[in-house]
Design a protein around this motif. Structure first.
Motif, PDB file in Angstrom:
ATOM      1  N   ASP A   1       0.818  -1.214   0.000  1.00 17.74           N
ATOM      2  CA  ASP A   1       0.000   0.000   0.000  1.00 17.74           C
ATOM      3  C   ASP A   1       0.850   1.261   0.000  1.00 17.74           C
ATOM      4  OD1 ASP A   1       0.687  -0.140   2.664  1.00 17.74           O
ATOM      5  OD2 ASP A   1      -1.355  -0.226   3.425  1.00 17.74           O
ATOM      6  N   ARG A   2       1.978   1.235   0.724  1.00 13.22           N
ATOM      7  CA  ARG A   2       2.883   2.388   0.672  1.00 13.22           C
ATOM      8  C   ARG A   2       4.241   2.023   1.252  1.00 13.22           C
ATOM      9  NH1 ARG A   2       1.455   6.969   5.069  1.00 13.22           N
ATOM     10  NH2 ARG A   2       3.692   7.265   4.899  1.00 13.22           N
ATOM     11  N   PHE A   3       5.245   2.803   0.891  1.00 14.38           N
ATOM     12  CA  PHE A   3       6.510   2.752   1.612  1.00 14.38           C
ATOM     13  C   PHE A   3       7.047   4.164   1.686  1.00 14.38           C
ATOM     14  CE2 PHE A   3       7.989   2.027  -2.784  1.00 14.38           C
ATOM     15  CZ  PHE A   3       9.163   2.754  -2.862  1.00 14.38           C
TER      16      PHE A   3
ATOM     17  N   PRO B   1      12.022  12.686  21.268  1.00 10.45           N
ATOM     18  CA  PRO B   1      11.128  13.160  20.222  1.00 10.45           C
ATOM     19  C   PRO B   1      11.648  12.719  18.860  1.00 10.45           C
ATOM     20  CG  PRO B   1      12.560  14.933  20.934  1.00 10.45           C
ATOM     21  CD  PRO B   1      12.850  13.765  21.831  1.00 10.45           C
ATOM     22  N   ARG B   2      10.753  12.662  17.913  1.00 10.30           N
ATOM     23  CA  ARG B   2      11.145  12.204  16.586  1.00 10.30           C
ATOM     24  C   ARG B   2      12.038  13.242  15.901  1.00 10.30           C
ATOM     25  NH1 ARG B   2       6.828  10.209  12.064  1.00 10.30           N
ATOM     26  NH2 ARG B   2       8.309   9.846  10.379  1.00 10.30           N
ATOM     27  N   SER B   3      13.106  12.746  15.292  1.00 17.17           N
ATOM     28  CA  SER B   3      14.046  13.628  14.578  1.00 17.17           C
ATOM     29  C   SER B   3      13.343  14.369  13.455  1.00 17.17           C
ATOM     30  CB  SER B   3      15.161  12.798  13.960  1.00 17.17           C
ATOM     31  OG  SER B   3      15.907  12.162  14.936  1.00 17.17           O
TER      32      SER B   3
ATOM     33  N   LEU C   1      13.595  15.133   4.085  1.00 17.30           N
ATOM     34  CA  LEU C   1      12.819  14.605   2.945  1.00 17.30           C
ATOM     35  C   LEU C   1      12.112  13.334   3.361  1.00 17.30           C
ATOM     36  CD1 LEU C   1      11.960  14.473  -0.070  1.00 17.30           C
ATOM     37  CD2 LEU C   1      14.030  13.128  -0.488  1.00 17.30           C
ATOM     38  N   HIS C   2      10.797  13.386   3.324  1.00 18.64           N
ATOM     39  CA  HIS C   2       9.946  12.188   3.480  1.00 18.64           C
ATOM     40  C   HIS C   2       9.378  11.946   2.095  1.00 18.64           C
ATOM     41  CE1 HIS C   2       6.793   9.590   5.315  1.00 18.64           C
ATOM     42  NE2 HIS C   2       5.932  10.240   4.548  1.00 18.64           N
ATOM     43  N   PHE C   3       9.725  10.798   1.505  1.00 17.47           N
ATOM     44  CA  PHE C   3       9.355  10.486   0.119  1.00 17.47           C
ATOM     45  C   PHE C   3       8.508   9.224   0.182  1.00 17.47           C
ATOM     46  CE2 PHE C   3      10.291   7.947  -3.671  1.00 17.47           C
ATOM     47  CZ  PHE C   3      10.086   8.849  -4.707  1.00 17.47           C
TER      48      PHE C   3
ATOM     49  N   PRO D   1       5.833   6.862  -1.835  1.00 16.84           N
ATOM     50  CA  PRO D   1       4.985   6.332  -2.907  1.00 16.84           C
ATOM     51  C   PRO D   1       3.776   5.603  -2.313  1.00 16.84           C
ATOM     52  CG  PRO D   1       7.297   5.740  -3.245  1.00 16.84           C
ATOM     53  CD  PRO D   1       7.157   6.254  -1.838  1.00 16.84           C
ATOM     54  N   ARG D   2       2.588   5.876  -2.848  1.00 19.72           N
ATOM     55  CA  ARG D   2       1.346   5.281  -2.320  1.00 19.72           C
ATOM     56  C   ARG D   2       0.575   4.612  -3.441  1.00 19.72           C
ATOM     57  NH1 ARG D   2      -0.303   9.975   2.071  1.00 19.72           N
ATOM     58  NH2 ARG D   2       1.765  10.039   3.031  1.00 19.72           N
ATOM     59  N   PHE D   3       0.176   3.356  -3.185  1.00 18.20           N
ATOM     60  CA  PHE D   3      -0.432   2.515  -4.222  1.00 18.20           C
ATOM     61  C   PHE D   3      -1.930   2.396  -4.076  1.00 18.20           C
ATOM     62  CE2 PHE D   3       3.946   1.436  -3.592  1.00 18.20           C
ATOM     63  CZ  PHE D   3       4.437   1.281  -4.863  1.00 18.20           C
TER      64      PHE D   3
ATOM     65  N   LYS E   1       3.627  21.163   4.673  1.00 14.35           N
ATOM     66  CA  LYS E   1       2.601  21.050   3.643  1.00 14.35           C
ATOM     67  C   LYS E   1       3.023  19.939   2.683  1.00 14.35           C
ATOM     68  CE  LYS E   1       0.198  24.143   0.394  1.00 14.35           C
ATOM     69  NZ  LYS E   1       0.250  23.275  -0.788  1.00 14.35           N
ATOM     70  N   GLU E   2       2.137  18.991   2.453  1.00 13.49           N
ATOM     71  CA  GLU E   2       2.469  17.895   1.538  1.00 13.49           C
ATOM     72  C   GLU E   2       2.633  18.394   0.106  1.00 13.49           C
ATOM     73  OE1 GLU E   2      -0.548  14.860   1.966  1.00 13.49           O
ATOM     74  OE2 GLU E   2       0.478  14.013   3.732  1.00 13.49           O
ATOM     75  N   GLU E   3       3.616  17.849  -0.581  1.00 12.83           N
ATOM     76  CA  GLU E   3       3.777  18.086  -2.019  1.00 12.83           C
ATOM     77  C   GLU E   3       3.481  16.756  -2.700  1.00 12.83           C
ATOM     78  OE1 GLU E   3       7.544  20.049  -2.872  1.00 12.83           O
ATOM     79  OE2 GLU E   3       7.288  21.365  -1.134  1.00 12.83           O
TER      80      GLU E   3
HETATM   81  O1  9QG Z   1      -0.637  11.392   6.958  1.00 13.71           O
HETATM   82  O2  9QG Z   1       1.411  12.019   6.152  1.00 13.71           O
HETATM   83  C1  9QG Z   1       3.407  12.930   5.231  1.00 13.71           C
HETATM   84  O3  9QG Z   1       2.770  14.171   5.063  1.00 13.71           O
HETATM   85  C2  9QG Z   1       0.743  11.417   7.239  1.00 13.71           C
HETATM   86  C3  9QG Z   1       1.238  10.002   7.452  1.00 13.71           C
HETATM   87  C4  9QG Z   1       2.738  10.015   7.702  1.00 13.71           C
HETATM   88  C5  9QG Z   1       3.436  10.777   6.579  1.00 13.71           C
HETATM   89  C6  9QG Z   1       2.790  12.149   6.390  1.00 13.71           C
HETATM   90  O4  9QG Z   1       0.589   9.424   8.557  1.00 13.71           O
HETATM   91  O5  9QG Z   1       3.130   8.657   7.784  1.00 13.71           O
HETATM   92  O6  9QG Z   1       3.361  10.055   5.364  1.00 13.71           O
HETATM   93  O7  9QG Z   1       6.423   8.983   8.829  1.00 13.71           O
HETATM   94  C7  9QG Z   1       5.221   8.901   9.059  1.00 13.71           C
HETATM   95  O8  9QG Z   1       4.698   9.282  10.111  1.00 13.71           O
HETATM   96  C8  9QG Z   1       4.443   8.214   7.985  1.00 13.71           C
HETATM   97  C9  9QG Z   1       4.549   6.718   8.116  1.00 13.71           C
HETATM   98  C10 9QG Z   1      -1.236  12.683   6.970  1.00 13.71           C
END
Ligand code: 9QG
Length: 153
Positions: A42-44, A56-58, A62-64, A66-68, A86-88
């Motif tokens: 579904d995603r990675f 706390p989370r670092s 870049l969070h990249f 792909p979503r299926f 903001k998501e791109e």
């Molecule tokens: O959903 O979107 C990216 O904008 C979130 C997800 C989050 C990210 C984020 O829940 O999921 O993809 O690193 C994370 O927390 C992942 C697994 C609005």
């Protein structure tokens, strides 16, 4: 360009994988990821982060992702002080369930450029200074055969 040019290679990591980026990231450097998308994926996600803290989370430069599922897409974002920006979203997905892939992240002065299977996919302008990025992670529905770090000269 291949993992044969890499100064550092990680083979068949257990997923989720997190590890240091040797020497940090500099303009001109390249990260190559060779893997396969499982049939039911579904995603990675690939994350380039500033440290590897979970609590706390670092910050994630870049969070990249792909979503299926649903409308196939690639979502990019950054996490700063535990808040997502903001998501791109690119409504295009060059990855296929069940198929191998090669993803290349090119580090530029002002942006990351990502290519998949030899074709440019997207550009993501830096939200966090490059010199803070020192950690690579990959997680979710993916198998990884090799990760290679290629120096800039
Ligand atoms: O959903 O979107 C990216 O904008 C979130 C997800 C989050 C990210 C984020 O829940 O999921 O993809 O690193 C994370 O927390 C992942 C697994 C609005």
């Amino acid at each position: 360009m291949s993992v044969a040019n890499a100064k550092h290679t990680v083979l068949n990591p257990v997923i989720p994988y997190t590890g240091p980026i040797p020497g940090g990231l500099h303009p001109g450097e390249i990260i190559i990821i060779q893997g396969t998308v499982p049939p039911e994926a579904d995603r990675f996600q690939v994350d380039l982060s500033s440290g590897c803290s979970t609590k706390p989370r670092s910050d994630v430069a870049l969070h990249f992702s792909p979503r299926f599922i649903g409308s196939p897409c690639v979502v990019c974002n950054s996490l700063l002080r535990e808040s997502w920006g903001k998501e791109e979203t690119l409504h295009q997905l060059p990855y296929k369930r069940g198929a191998p892939f090669e993803t290349i992240i090119l580090v530029h002065q002002d942006a990351f450029k990502v290519a998949v299977n030899g074709t440019h996919l997207l550009e993501y302008k830096h939200k966090i200074p490059l010199n803070r990025v020192d950690t690579f992670s990959i997680s979710g529905n993916v198998r990884v055969h090799a990760i290679g770090y290629i120096p800039n000269s």
